[in-house]
Scaffold this motif. Sequence first.
Motif, short mmCIF file in Angstrom:
data_model
loop_
_atom_site.label_atom_id
_atom_site.label_comp_id
_atom_site.label_asym_id
_atom_site.label_seq_id
_atom_site.Cartn_x
_atom_site.Cartn_y
_atom_site.Cartn_z
N ARG A 182 0.80 -1.22 0.00
CA ARG A 182 0.00 0.00 0.00
C ARG A 182 0.84 1.28 0.00
NH1 ARG A 182 -5.37 -0.58 1.39
NH2 ARG A 182 -5.35 1.51 2.32
N PHE A 183 2.15 1.17 0.15
CA PHE A 183 2.99 2.36 0.14
C PHE A 183 4.36 2.01 -0.44
CE2 PHE A 183 3.37 0.30 4.21
CZ PHE A 183 4.72 0.33 4.52
N TYR A 189 6.69 6.25 6.74
CA TYR A 189 5.30 5.82 6.78
C TYR A 189 5.05 5.15 8.13
CZ TYR A 189 0.93 4.74 4.33
OH TYR A 189 -0.39 4.72 3.91
N GLN A 193 -0.63 5.91 12.40
CA GLN A 193 -1.11 7.21 11.93
C GLN A 193 -1.52 7.21 10.45
OE1 GLN A 193 1.52 10.42 12.92
NE2 GLN A 193 1.83 9.72 15.02
N GLN A 194 -1.02 6.25 9.65
CA GLN A 194 -1.32 6.25 8.23
C GLN A 194 -1.90 4.93 7.74
OE1 GLN A 194 2.80 7.89 7.71
NE2 GLN A 194 1.87 8.99 5.99
N LEU A 195 -1.20 3.83 7.96
CA LEU A 195 -1.65 2.56 7.39
C LEU A 195 -2.98 2.11 7.96
CD1 LEU A 195 -1.11 0.16 5.55
CD2 LEU A 195 0.12 -0.92 7.45
N PRO A 197 -5.38 3.79 9.78
CA PRO A 197 -6.52 4.65 9.42
C PRO A 197 -6.98 4.45 7.98
CG PRO A 197 -4.91 5.90 10.67
CD PRO A 197 -4.27 4.60 10.34
N GLY A 198 -6.03 4.22 7.07
CA GLY A 198 -6.40 3.97 5.68
C GLY A 198 -7.21 2.69 5.53
N LEU A 199 -6.78 1.63 6.20
CA LEU A 199 -7.53 0.37 6.14
C LEU A 199 -8.92 0.54 6.73
CD1 LEU A 199 -4.75 -2.17 7.23
CD2 LEU A 199 -5.61 -1.78 4.92
N SER A 201 -10.77 3.33 6.98
CA SER A 201 -11.63 4.16 6.13
C SER A 201 -12.11 3.41 4.89
CB SER A 201 -10.87 5.42 5.70
OG SER A 201 -9.77 5.10 4.87
N GLU A 202 -11.33 2.42 4.44
CA GLU A 202 -11.71 1.64 3.26
C GLU A 202 -12.54 0.41 3.61
OE1 GLU A 202 -8.23 0.72 0.99
OE2 GLU A 202 -7.48 2.78 1.12
N LYS A 204 -11.54 -2.27 5.15
CA LYS A 204 -10.77 -3.50 5.06
C LYS A 204 -10.86 -4.26 6.38
CE LYS A 204 -9.13 -2.58 0.92
NZ LYS A 204 -9.49 -3.42 -0.27
#
Length: 590
Positions: A182-183, A189, A193-195, A197-199, A201-202, A204
């Motif tokens: 994913r990055f 990264y 704080q990033q990975l 929250p992204g999962l 919001s999607e 997953k």
Amino acid sequence: MKAVIMAGGKGTRLRPLTCHLPKPMVPLAGRPCMEYIIELLEAHGIIDIAVTIQYLPDVIRDYFGDGSRHGVRLHYFEETVPLGTAGSVKNAAPFLDEPFVVISGDALTDFDLTQAIRFHQEKRSLATLVLTRARHPLEYGVVMTDNDGRIVRFLEKPSWSEVFSDTVNTGIYILEPEVLDRFEPDIAYDFSQQLFPGLLSEGKPLYGYIADGYWSDIGTLEQYRQTQFDMLDRKANVRIRGIELQPGIYVGENVTAAPDVKWIGPAFIGDGCRIGEGVEIGEYSIVGQGNVLSAGSVLGRTILWDHNHIAERNELLGSTLGSRIFCKESARFADGSVVGSHCVIGPKAVVEPHVKIWPKKQIRENTRLTSSFVWGEHLGRPLYSAYGVTGTPNLDLTPEFAARFATAYGSALAAGKRLTVSSAPHEFARLIKRTVAAGLQSVGVDVVDLGDVLPPVARFAVRELQSAGGIHVQLGADGRGCLECYDGQGLPIDKAAERKVENGFRQEDYGRAPAESPGSYRTEETMTSSYLGALLAFSMLEGEGALPLRAVVCTHPAVFALLRPLLDALGCEAVHLPAEAQRERLAEHV
């Protein structure tokens, strides 16, 4: 299942212990924290382990090698620049070709990783966070899950008003290898704080497994100490090396102890230690390998690393000491004090509560250390030089220093007596003089302030006023400040008096005057004219018809103003040149 141990931490909040040691190598009961993590992984059948390193990487490599000594296979991945938690794991992506556990090398835990992995597999999760319940969740990432364990919300280090759960992120993750796609590599990264929250919001599959057992992040000095106390209390199911000599007292190999050692415990004593007569091993004493504890010393709630020499009658209560420290006789360390490795602590030195000493420092005899010592090599250098007490104004020679010095000086040499104070005609010198006067008064010394005078006038005034001595604040042409100390004859005090003052200064042993009756204070600003009169009385030119003389004086204007009356009385034509102009203009007046 493979694993990644994140071992790149600097441990800045653990300084001075980590100045020359990576955080995962900080010892817990005589062994590096990361060693317990390797043992945990091996116990759950995880033997293929990547280790991400950055800060002092060779210290970790040299200690663990290829991991065979611990029954595992270690593979190292070094960051040249900080890449964040996820970025550092991405460095090991070619190795991580199957599901893997991510775990910190600088936290202690006994979690059942097998159960957490089974939960991850049953939920078909893409990423599973191992959680624990915390009484005080403010220092951690708070995570909320639904009844099925699916994460619905999380927040990093919330305030009390934002706390919505007592389950926190331990930094232990079970991940599928595709999350690293994913990055991009070589970018900073972060997991939390990033990975994640992204999962989330999607939508997953992101789950949280609430683990039972012990977990402690050793990120602060307080938590580092408490973690080891918890180990001795058997709150953490980890292996403590050594035999249990008495209930709660663990002793390593080749330890020698005098028959009259007082064992209180719980305690841990590492391999090869020597414990002298009358030593007291108090509660929660943790002593690494190769330490020497000499006769009459007392330890309590104290942590020693390796190869320290503790001389006779030391007292260590609530302190933490690194490695290869030499504590000379009768030194004392108070609660919360921390000493970095390779220090020398002088006889009868006192390290006050919560004071930190950085590595490779030397503390002189009788020093009382009330604030942390970070810069320089020596503390407690001799107060007196050949010219008095010298230092750089407002760096060494500060108002705080002057107050301490004056109280020590007055208490040691002049309590209940009269001293003069004076200064060069400079505003900073006057400031120090006023501070000295206040310090002297606080210990019952009567003070006579001579104002701005030259050193010869100050020495003359001591005799003229029949004082017990005097202190003159001088600023030299090189910018250095000096406290000149005179005896009752206006001469520099002798070495015996200097030692008395220095001992009082180091030990902060002041006999304060009652608040209702401090020393008195008065000014006496006629001493310059008295000095000139006395000087003229000895002059061969007085009353004689001498030839007229010209005196060219290259000095500060204020000094020239003090000299001018004497030159006039001697019948000299006085010419003043600023000091910086003397070479260029002196010839014009000769």
